[in-house]
Design a protein around this motif. Structure first.
Motif, PDB file in Angstrom:
ATOM      1  N   VAL A   2       0.848  -1.177   0.000  1.00 31.91           N
ATOM      2  CA  VAL A   2       0.000   0.000   0.000  1.00 31.91           C
ATOM      3  C   VAL A   2       0.887   1.231   0.000  1.00 31.91           C
ATOM      4  CG1 VAL A   2      -1.760   1.263   1.257  1.00 31.91           C
ATOM      5  CG2 VAL A   2      -1.842  -1.227   1.202  1.00 31.91           C
ATOM      6  N   ALA A   3       0.667   2.085  -0.964  1.00 31.22           N
ATOM      7  CA  ALA A   3       1.407   3.342  -1.060  1.00 31.22           C
ATOM      8  C   ALA A   3       0.393   4.470  -1.117  1.00 31.22           C
ATOM      9  CB  ALA A   3       2.266   3.344  -2.323  1.00 31.22           C
ATOM     10  N   SER A   4       0.813   5.637  -0.710  1.00 28.56           N
ATOM     11  CA  SER A   4      -0.044   6.804  -0.825  1.00 28.56           C
ATOM     12  C   SER A   4       0.471   7.666  -1.974  1.00 28.56           C
ATOM     13  CB  SER A   4      -0.063   7.590   0.484  1.00 28.56           C
ATOM     14  OG  SER A   4       1.247   8.008   0.819  1.00 28.56           O
ATOM     15  N   VAL A   5      -0.400   8.499  -2.510  1.00 31.84           N
ATOM     16  CA  VAL A   5      -0.021   9.398  -3.598  1.00 31.84           C
ATOM     17  C   VAL A   5      -0.247  10.820  -3.122  1.00 31.84           C
ATOM     18  CG1 VAL A   5      -0.420  10.065  -6.001  1.00 31.84           C
ATOM     19  CG2 VAL A   5      -0.648   7.659  -5.325  1.00 31.84           C
ATOM     20  N   ARG A   6       0.732  11.659  -3.375  1.00 34.77           N
ATOM     21  CA  ARG A   6       0.653  13.067  -3.000  1.00 34.77           C
ATOM     22  C   ARG A   6       1.210  13.899  -4.135  1.00 34.77           C
ATOM     23  NH1 ARG A   6       5.765  14.414  -2.592  1.00 34.77           N
ATOM     24  NH2 ARG A   6       7.309  12.979  -1.717  1.00 34.77           N
ATOM     25  N   ALA A   7       1.069  15.202  -4.009  1.00 32.75           N
ATOM     26  CA  ALA A   7       1.584  16.119  -5.026  1.00 32.75           C
ATOM     27  C   ALA A   7       3.113  16.167  -4.989  1.00 32.75           C
ATOM     28  CB  ALA A   7       1.015  17.518  -4.810  1.00 32.75           C
ATOM     29  N   ASP A  12      11.513  16.280  -4.265  1.00 31.00           N
ATOM     30  CA  ASP A  12      11.346  14.969  -4.910  1.00 31.00           C
ATOM     31  C   ASP A  12      12.136  14.840  -6.200  1.00 31.00           C
ATOM     32  OD1 ASP A  12       9.369  14.292  -2.995  1.00 31.00           O
ATOM     33  OD2 ASP A  12       7.782  15.165  -4.250  1.00 31.00           O
ATOM     34  N   VAL A  13      12.674  15.956  -6.690  1.00 28.09           N
ATOM     35  CA  VAL A  13      13.158  16.003  -8.068  1.00 28.09           C
ATOM     36  C   VAL A  13      14.193  14.924  -8.387  1.00 28.09           C
ATOM     37  CG1 VAL A  13      14.952  17.778  -7.708  1.00 28.09           C
ATOM     38  CG2 VAL A  13      13.869  17.503  -9.956  1.00 28.09           C
ATOM     39  N   HIS A  14      15.162  14.715  -7.537  1.00 28.19           N
ATOM     40  CA  HIS A  14      16.229  13.775  -7.894  1.00 28.19           C
ATOM     41  C   HIS A  14      15.703  12.349  -8.045  1.00 28.19           C
ATOM     42  CE1 HIS A  14      20.283  12.418  -8.493  1.00 28.19           C
ATOM     43  NE2 HIS A  14      20.090  11.478  -7.578  1.00 28.19           N
ATOM     44  N   GLU A  15      14.959  11.868  -7.038  1.00 31.07           N
ATOM     45  CA  GLU A  15      14.419  10.502  -7.115  1.00 31.07           C
ATOM     46  C   GLU A  15      13.425  10.366  -8.263  1.00 31.07           C
ATOM     47  OE1 GLU A  15      13.495   7.870  -3.549  1.00 31.07           O
ATOM     48  OE2 GLU A  15      13.556   9.892  -2.666  1.00 31.07           O
ATOM     49  N   ALA A  16      12.556  11.360  -8.425  1.00 31.89           N
ATOM     50  CA  ALA A  16      11.556  11.307  -9.495  1.00 31.89           C
ATOM     51  C   ALA A  16      12.236  11.297 -10.862  1.00 31.89           C
ATOM     52  CB  ALA A  16      10.588  12.480  -9.370  1.00 31.89           C
ATOM     53  N   ALA A  17      13.254  12.129 -11.025  1.00 32.03           N
ATOM     54  CA  ALA A  17      13.974  12.175 -12.303  1.00 32.03           C
ATOM     55  C   ALA A  17      14.678  10.852 -12.581  1.00 32.03           C
ATOM     56  CB  ALA A  17      14.976  13.327 -12.308  1.00 32.03           C
ATOM     57  N   PHE A  45       8.254  18.544 -14.200  1.00 31.81           N
ATOM     58  CA  PHE A  45       7.268  18.041 -13.244  1.00 31.81           C
ATOM     59  C   PHE A  45       6.402  19.178 -12.694  1.00 31.81           C
ATOM     60  CE2 PHE A  45      10.618  14.613 -12.374  1.00 31.81           C
ATOM     61  CZ  PHE A  45      10.081  13.756 -13.323  1.00 31.81           C
ATOM     62  N   SER A  46       6.998  20.320 -12.434  1.00 23.89           N
ATOM     63  CA  SER A  46       6.247  21.476 -11.916  1.00 23.89           C
ATOM     64  C   SER A  46       5.320  22.068 -12.965  1.00 23.89           C
ATOM     65  CB  SER A  46       7.205  22.569 -11.438  1.00 23.89           C
ATOM     66  OG  SER A  46       7.984  22.117 -10.374  1.00 23.89           O
ATOM     67  N   GLY A  47       5.648  21.886 -14.228  1.00 22.59           N
ATOM     68  CA  GLY A  47       4.873  22.477 -15.306  1.00 22.59           C
ATOM     69  C   GLY A  47       3.643  21.677 -15.707  1.00 22.59           C
ATOM     70  N   GLN A  48       3.446  20.520 -15.116  1.00 26.34           N
ATOM     71  CA  GLN A  48       2.272  19.700 -15.424  1.00 26.34           C
ATOM     72  C   GLN A  48       1.053  20.244 -14.682  1.00 26.34           C
ATOM     73  OE1 GLN A  48       2.686  17.259 -17.744  1.00 26.34           O
ATOM     74  NE2 GLN A  48       4.837  17.862 -17.758  1.00 26.34           N
ATOM     75  N   THR A  49      -0.118  19.883 -15.134  1.00 23.84           N
ATOM     76  CA  THR A  49      -1.318  20.235 -14.386  1.00 23.84           C
ATOM     77  C   THR A  49      -1.232  19.620 -12.994  1.00 23.84           C
ATOM     78  OG1 THR A  49      -2.581  20.303 -16.446  1.00 23.84           O
ATOM     79  CG2 THR A  49      -3.840  20.163 -14.394  1.00 23.84           C
ATOM     80  N   PHE A  50      -0.760  18.390 -12.918  1.00 17.80           N
ATOM     81  CA  PHE A  50      -0.521  17.728 -11.635  1.00 17.80           C
ATOM     82  C   PHE A  50       0.536  16.662 -11.848  1.00 17.80           C
ATOM     83  CE2 PHE A  50      -1.247  14.575  -8.301  1.00 17.80           C
ATOM     84  CZ  PHE A  50      -1.355  15.391  -7.175  1.00 17.80           C
ATOM     85  N   THR A  51       1.456  16.576 -10.910  1.00 19.27           N
ATOM     86  CA  THR A  51       2.394  15.460 -10.866  1.00 19.27           C
ATOM     87  C   THR A  51       2.191  14.766  -9.537  1.00 19.27           C
ATOM     88  OG1 THR A  51       4.015  16.534 -12.307  1.00 19.27           O
ATOM     89  CG2 THR A  51       4.836  14.777 -10.870  1.00 19.27           C
ATOM     90  N   GLY A  52       1.861  13.488  -9.590  1.00 21.51           N
ATOM     91  CA  GLY A  52       1.622  12.695  -8.392  1.00 21.51           C
ATOM     92  C   GLY A  52       2.820  11.823  -8.073  1.00 21.51           C
ATOM     93  N   ILE A  53       3.120  11.724  -6.792  1.00 14.81           N
ATOM     94  CA  ILE A  53       4.242  10.923  -6.302  1.00 14.81           C
ATOM     95  C   ILE A  53       3.688   9.807  -5.427  1.00 14.81           C
ATOM     96  CG2 ILE A  53       6.303  10.930  -4.827  1.00 14.81           C
ATOM     97  CD1 ILE A  53       6.758  12.509  -7.387  1.00 14.81           C
ATOM     98  N   ILE A  65       2.418  12.043 -14.407  1.00 18.98           N
ATOM     99  CA  ILE A  65       2.163  13.422 -14.823  1.00 18.98           C
ATOM    100  C   ILE A  65       0.789  13.452 -15.479  1.00 18.98           C
ATOM    101  CG2 ILE A  65       4.603  14.033 -15.068  1.00 18.98           C
ATOM    102  CD1 ILE A  65       4.202  13.727 -18.152  1.00 18.98           C
ATOM    103  N   LEU A  66       0.085  14.555 -15.272  1.00 17.56           N
ATOM    104  CA  LEU A  66      -1.269  14.729 -15.803  1.00 17.56           C
ATOM    105  C   LEU A  66      -1.357  16.126 -16.397  1.00 17.56           C
ATOM    106  CD1 LEU A  66      -4.259  13.561 -15.814  1.00 17.56           C
ATOM    107  CD2 LEU A  66      -4.568  14.881 -13.701  1.00 17.56           C
ATOM    108  N   HIS A  67      -1.892  16.215 -17.597  1.00 16.66           N
ATOM    109  CA  HIS A  67      -1.988  17.497 -18.299  1.00 16.66           C
ATOM    110  C   HIS A  67      -3.037  17.373 -19.405  1.00 16.66           C
ATOM    111  CE1 HIS A  67       1.187  15.032 -20.185  1.00 16.66           C
ATOM    112  NE2 HIS A  67       0.512  15.332 -21.268  1.00 16.66           N
ATOM    113  N   PRO A  68      -3.444  18.500 -19.992  1.00 14.61           N
ATOM    114  CA  PRO A  68      -4.384  18.412 -21.117  1.00 14.61           C
ATOM    115  C   PRO A  68      -3.755  17.665 -22.293  1.00 14.61           C
ATOM    116  CG  PRO A  68      -4.278  20.659 -20.285  1.00 14.61           C
ATOM    117  CD  PRO A  68      -3.164  19.889 -19.622  1.00 14.61           C
ATOM    118  N   ASN A  69      -4.566  16.875 -22.965  1.00 19.06           N
ATOM    119  CA  ASN A  69      -4.107  16.156 -24.148  1.00 19.06           C
ATOM    120  C   ASN A  69      -4.086  17.081 -25.364  1.00 19.06           C
ATOM    121  OD1 ASN A  69      -3.327  13.569 -25.322  1.00 19.06           O
ATOM    122  ND2 ASN A  69      -5.214  13.711 -26.480  1.00 19.06           N
TER     123      ASN A  69
END
Length: 161
Positions: A2-7, A12-17, A45-53, A65-69
């Motif tokens: 079980v993991a949680s998701v947050r903004a 987070d940048v180094h691990e996420a990258a 990552f900051s430029g997306q509508t939402f980036t979930g971790i 990453i989530l953004h308009p198509n």
């Protein structure tokens, strides 16, 4: 697991990258070919509508990453990409990320989530999207250039939110 998701947060940048870049290097799923150094990754990552971790006990397991198509009259359709740490694949992290992105997209006012380029060889993604009720739109022959130059089919999908 079980993991949680947050903004996404700047720390987070180094691990996420690292997670993102590993998939780019694999050359089998993401359309991107350029590796993101941390500074560029933070802008991305900051430029997306939402980036979930996705995390557990302070360890990042994956992200999306989530953004308009598209724009304008099609701006209500979202697009997302998912990246799971390679040693956590097969443990349900992808499903947690996709489910969270569906909720977040709806919360943000999107009406549809569409994937433009699900590579035919990405069997785990295809299985998950079917399980979650996505609709396949057809097949684009040779729509993805694999690492090494071979072309593979892509299968666009969508789900009404």
């Amino acid at each position: 697991m079980v993991a949680s998701v947050r903004a996404y947060m700047p720390e987070d940048v180094h691990e996420a990258a690292e997670i993102w870049n590993r998939i780019v290097r694999e050359g089998t799923a993401f359309p991107q070919t350029d590796i993101l150094p941390d500074e560029e990754a933070h802008r991305f990552f900051s430029g997306q509508t939402f980036t979930g971790i996705a995390e557990k006990n302070g360890s990042i397991l994956g992200l999306y990453i989530l953004h308009p198509n598209n724009v304008g009259r099609c701006g209500h359709i979202a697009n997302a990409s998912y990246a799971v740490r390679d040693d956590r694949r097969g443990h349900g992290i992808g499903e947690i990320l996709v489910r969270h992105s569906l909720q977040k997209a709806k919360e943000l006012g999107f009406r549809i989530l569409q994937f433009n380029a699900v590579v035919r060889t990405n069997k785990s993604a295809l299985y998950l999207y079917e399980k979650l009720g996505f609709t396949q739109l057809g097949i684009i022959p040779g729509g993805f250039r694999m690492d090494g130059g071979r072309y593979e089919d892509i299968i666009p999908h969508y789900k009404v939110l």
